[in-house]
Motif scaffolding. Structure first.
Motif, PDB file in Angstrom:
ATOM      1  N   LEU A 145       3.260   7.248   6.067  1.00 49.74           N
ATOM      2  CA  LEU A 145       1.485   7.087   5.736  1.00 49.74           C
ATOM      3  C   LEU A 145       1.224   6.802   7.867  1.00 49.74           C
ATOM      4  O   LEU A 145       0.549   7.921   7.582  1.00 49.74           O
ATOM      5  CB  LEU A 145       1.380   5.900   5.373  1.00 49.74           C
ATOM      6  N   ASN A 146       2.143   5.859   8.519  1.00 49.12           N
ATOM      7  CA  ASN A 146       2.026   5.978  10.159  1.00 49.12           C
ATOM      8  C   ASN A 146       2.172   7.454  10.529  1.00 49.12           C
ATOM      9  O   ASN A 146       1.297   7.692  11.236  1.00 49.12           O
ATOM     10  CB  ASN A 146       3.177   4.689  10.580  1.00 49.12           C
ATOM     11  N   LYS A 147       3.200   7.891  10.258  1.00 51.13           N
ATOM     12  CA  LYS A 147       3.396   8.912  10.967  1.00 51.13           C
ATOM     13  C   LYS A 147       2.055  10.366  11.080  1.00 51.13           C
ATOM     14  O   LYS A 147       2.004  11.003  11.542  1.00 51.13           O
ATOM     15  CB  LYS A 147       4.478   9.420  10.264  1.00 51.13           C
ATOM     16  N   MET A 148       1.661   9.946   9.215  1.00 47.66           N
ATOM     17  CA  MET A 148       0.464  10.901   9.188  1.00 47.66           C
ATOM     18  C   MET A 148      -1.499  10.064   9.936  1.00 47.66           C
ATOM     19  O   MET A 148      -2.005  10.977   9.621  1.00 47.66           O
ATOM     20  CB  MET A 148       0.136  11.253   8.183  1.00 47.66           C
ATOM     21  N   ASN A 149      -0.689   8.888  10.953  1.00 48.21           N
ATOM     22  CA  ASN A 149      -1.679   7.857  11.048  1.00 48.21           C
ATOM     23  C   ASN A 149      -2.915   8.070  10.287  1.00 48.21           C
ATOM     24  O   ASN A 149      -3.852   8.691  10.184  1.00 48.21           O
ATOM     25  CB  ASN A 149      -2.803   9.371  12.347  1.00 48.21           C
ATOM     26  N   ILE A 150      -2.909   7.670   8.421  1.00 50.62           N
ATOM     27  CA  ILE A 150      -3.797   7.327   7.573  1.00 50.62           C
ATOM     28  C   ILE A 150      -3.608   6.510   7.179  1.00 50.62           C
ATOM     29  O   ILE A 150      -2.584   5.823   6.783  1.00 50.62           O
ATOM     30  CB  ILE A 150      -3.274   8.743   6.899  1.00 50.62           C
ATOM     31  N   PRO A 151      -4.611   5.438   7.982  1.00 50.65           N
ATOM     32  CA  PRO A 151      -4.746   4.128   7.171  1.00 50.65           C
ATOM     33  C   PRO A 151      -4.761   3.658   5.741  1.00 50.65           C
ATOM     34  O   PRO A 151      -5.697   3.504   5.168  1.00 50.65           O
ATOM     35  CB  PRO A 151      -5.914   3.415   7.844  1.00 50.65           C
ATOM     36  N   MET A 152      -3.890   3.835   5.227  1.00 47.34           N
ATOM     37  CA  MET A 152      -3.650   3.546   3.810  1.00 47.34           C
ATOM     38  C   MET A 152      -1.984   2.422   4.179  1.00 47.34           C
ATOM     39  O   MET A 152      -1.109   2.948   4.418  1.00 47.34           O
ATOM     40  CB  MET A 152      -3.409   5.058   3.497  1.00 47.34           C
ATOM     41  N   ASN A 153      -2.200   1.985   2.929  1.00 50.51           N
ATOM     42  CA  ASN A 153      -0.642   0.774   2.621  1.00 50.51           C
ATOM     43  C   ASN A 153       0.334   1.070   1.089  1.00 50.51           C
ATOM     44  O   ASN A 153      -0.601   1.804   0.845  1.00 50.51           O
ATOM     45  CB  ASN A 153      -1.491  -0.858   2.543  1.00 50.51           C
ATOM     46  N   PHE A 154       1.141   0.979   1.366  1.00 47.81           N
ATOM     47  CA  PHE A 154       1.893   1.433   0.228  1.00 47.81           C
ATOM     48  C   PHE A 154       0.741   0.857  -1.594  1.00 47.81           C
ATOM     49  O   PHE A 154       1.267   1.726  -1.980  1.00 47.81           O
ATOM     50  CB  PHE A 154       3.235   0.925   0.100  1.00 47.81           C
ATOM     51  N   THR A 155       0.484  -0.434  -0.975  1.00 54.07           N
ATOM     52  CA  THR A 155      -0.431  -0.618  -2.258  1.00 54.07           C
ATOM     53  C   THR A 155      -0.917   0.000  -3.281  1.00 54.07           C
ATOM     54  O   THR A 155      -1.679   0.187  -3.869  1.00 54.07           O
ATOM     55  CB  THR A 155      -0.676  -2.115  -2.555  1.00 54.07           C
ATOM     56  N   GLU A 156      -2.757   0.534  -1.826  1.00 54.04           N
ATOM     57  CA  GLU A 156      -3.104   1.231  -2.443  1.00 54.04           C
ATOM     58  C   GLU A 156      -2.802   2.437  -2.937  1.00 54.04           C
ATOM     59  O   GLU A 156      -2.968   2.969  -3.387  1.00 54.04           O
ATOM     60  CB  GLU A 156      -3.850   1.658  -1.172  1.00 54.04           C
ATOM     61  N   ALA A 157      -2.311   3.704  -2.252  1.00 58.49           N
ATOM     62  CA  ALA A 157      -1.644   4.628  -2.921  1.00 58.49           C
ATOM     63  C   ALA A 157      -0.377   4.558  -4.168  1.00 58.49           C
ATOM     64  O   ALA A 157      -0.976   5.940  -4.379  1.00 58.49           O
ATOM     65  CB  ALA A 157       0.100   4.931  -1.759  1.00 58.49           C
ATOM     66  N   MET A 158       0.323   3.692  -4.414  1.00 55.22           N
ATOM     67  CA  MET A 158       0.635   3.398  -5.791  1.00 55.22           C
ATOM     68  C   MET A 158      -0.065   3.279  -6.615  1.00 55.22           C
ATOM     69  O   MET A 158       0.446   4.167  -8.050  1.00 55.22           O
ATOM     70  CB  MET A 158       2.150   1.978  -5.331  1.00 55.22           C
ATOM     71  N   LEU A 159      -1.117   2.745  -6.609  1.00 60.80           N
ATOM     72  CA  LEU A 159      -2.193   2.012  -7.781  1.00 60.80           C
ATOM     73  C   LEU A 159      -3.203   3.186  -7.909  1.00 60.80           C
ATOM     74  O   LEU A 159      -3.359   3.570  -9.139  1.00 60.80           O
ATOM     75  CB  LEU A 159      -3.356   1.952  -6.821  1.00 60.80           C
ATOM     76  N   CYS A 160      -3.285   4.475  -6.951  1.00 61.84           N
ATOM     77  CA  CYS A 160      -3.921   6.198  -7.114  1.00 61.84           C
ATOM     78  C   CYS A 160      -2.350   7.021  -7.277  1.00 61.84           C
ATOM     79  O   CYS A 160      -3.080   7.323  -8.777  1.00 61.84           O
ATOM     80  CB  CYS A 160      -3.767   6.625  -5.914  1.00 61.84           C
ATOM     81  N   VAL A 161      -1.871   6.660  -7.140  1.00 59.66           N
ATOM     82  CA  VAL A 161      -1.136   7.114  -8.131  1.00 59.66           C
ATOM     83  C   VAL A 161      -0.913   7.054 -10.069  1.00 59.66           C
ATOM     84  O   VAL A 161      -0.255   7.741 -10.939  1.00 59.66           O
ATOM     85  CB  VAL A 161       1.216   6.975  -7.794  1.00 59.66           C
ATOM     86  N   SER A 162      -0.833   5.525  -9.927  1.00 57.50           N
ATOM     87  CA  SER A 162      -0.924   4.883 -11.387  1.00 57.50           C
ATOM     88  C   SER A 162      -2.336   5.325 -12.171  1.00 57.50           C
ATOM     89  O   SER A 162      -2.454   5.813 -13.688  1.00 57.50           O
ATOM     90  CB  SER A 162      -1.060   3.243 -11.053  1.00 57.50           C
ATOM     91  N   GLN A 163      -3.127   5.973 -11.515  1.00 58.77           N
ATOM     92  CA  GLN A 163      -4.287   5.632 -11.376  1.00 58.77           C
ATOM     93  C   GLN A 163      -4.120   6.958 -12.229  1.00 58.77           C
ATOM     94  O   GLN A 163      -4.512   7.905 -13.617  1.00 58.77           O
ATOM     95  CB  GLN A 163      -5.715   5.797 -11.261  1.00 58.77           C
ATOM     96  N   SER A 164      -3.512   8.148 -11.682  1.00 61.95           N
ATOM     97  CA  SER A 164      -3.345   9.067 -11.997  1.00 61.95           C
ATOM     98  C   SER A 164      -2.594   9.736 -13.874  1.00 61.95           C
ATOM     99  O   SER A 164      -2.515  10.961 -14.382  1.00 61.95           O
ATOM    100  CB  SER A 164      -2.778  10.478 -10.811  1.00 61.95           C
TER     101      SER A 164
END
Length: 256
Positions: A221-240
């Motif tokens: 996420l840092n390499k892509m310069n996307i201001p998102m943390n691990f917890t936010e990402a996993m929460l979205c996946v859980s919703q999917s």
């Protein structure tokens, strides 16, 4: 720098990678590489590709089984394949087509660049949701590079730009939609990963990730310069997880 001007990155690409095909194909492929090298995002992915210092073959083909697919990175062959440009288009449409194909070439080059890390991240994904996160990050990295190149090429020429994400916050919104399965292509990847997990008896259990996986996602996420943390990402996946199988099948190749 205008697209037909050469620079050191472009010259290195011509020397290090193999462009295959007839004379016309090779000229067009090298022109696409030159266009990519004319903008900052393109120079970045080309330099990263050069830094891998491994063979890469780039060529045209007549098409893929999925008619909507215009390019592919074949990791087994270490090759990028692009659908051949339509030589009968009017000149103005040719320019637009070349910009779009530059997007696609840059997208596939990013897959080439990311391949070692994508393989490592996937190996360290031990639950279904971690596997889903891994594949979405892989695809979004390539989409971000390709779309950035297209935006910059339009800007360089003073051409109008359809909406494309530009700022880190724009890309965060795109990533949120992708991880949630709102994007049709990403939804196909997510559903395929679920089917693979069921077939291979991969854990559906929710548990703390390994330190390696957590750090790998954070670095991505840092390499892509996307201001998102691990917890936010996993929460979205859980919703999917609530998604139903896609009503219209989308079948990109496994090599992409």
């Amino acid at each position: 720098m205008m697209p037909n001007e050469k620079n050191s990155v472009y010259e290195q690409v011509i020397q290090q990678f193999t462009f295959e095909g007839n004379e016309r194909d090779i000229v067009q492929l090298q022109e696409l590489a030159s266009m990519i090298a004319s903008v900052p995002s393109g120079q970045g992915v080309l330099q990263d590709a050069l830094n891998r210092k491994t063979p890469l073959t780039i060529s045209f083909c007549d098409g893929f089984e999925d008619k909507g697919t215009k390019g592919m990175f074949l990791w087994r062959e270490q090759a990028v394949r692009l659908v051949r440009l339509n030589k009968n288009l009017p000149e103005t449409d040719q320019i637009k087509a070349k910009i779009k194909m530059s997007n696609i070439m840059a997208h596939e080059l990013q897959h080439y660049v990311d391949r070692p890390f994508n393989k490592w991240l996937d190996k360290n994904a031990h639950t279904l949701n971690e596997g889903i996160l891994s594949i979405v990050l892989c695809e979004m990295s390539a989409f971000k590079t390709g779309d950035s190149v297209e935006t910059e090429l339009h800007t360089l020429r003073g051409m109008p730009i359809r909406w494309m994400p530009k700022t880190p916050d724009d890309w965060k919104m795109v990533m949120l939609h992708a991880l949630s399965g709102d994007n049709k292509k990403m939804k196909w990847y997510i559903d395929r990963r679920r089917r693979m997990a069921q077939k291979m008896s991969i854990s559906f259990e929710q548990k703390l990730p390994s330190k390696e996986f957590y750090q790998g996602v954070t670095d991505y996420l840092n390499k892509m310069n996307i201001p998102m943390n691990f917890t936010e990402a996993m929460l979205c996946v859980s919703q999917s997880q609530k998604l139903l199988p896609p009503s219209t099948p989308y079948k990109p190749s496994k090599d992409r």
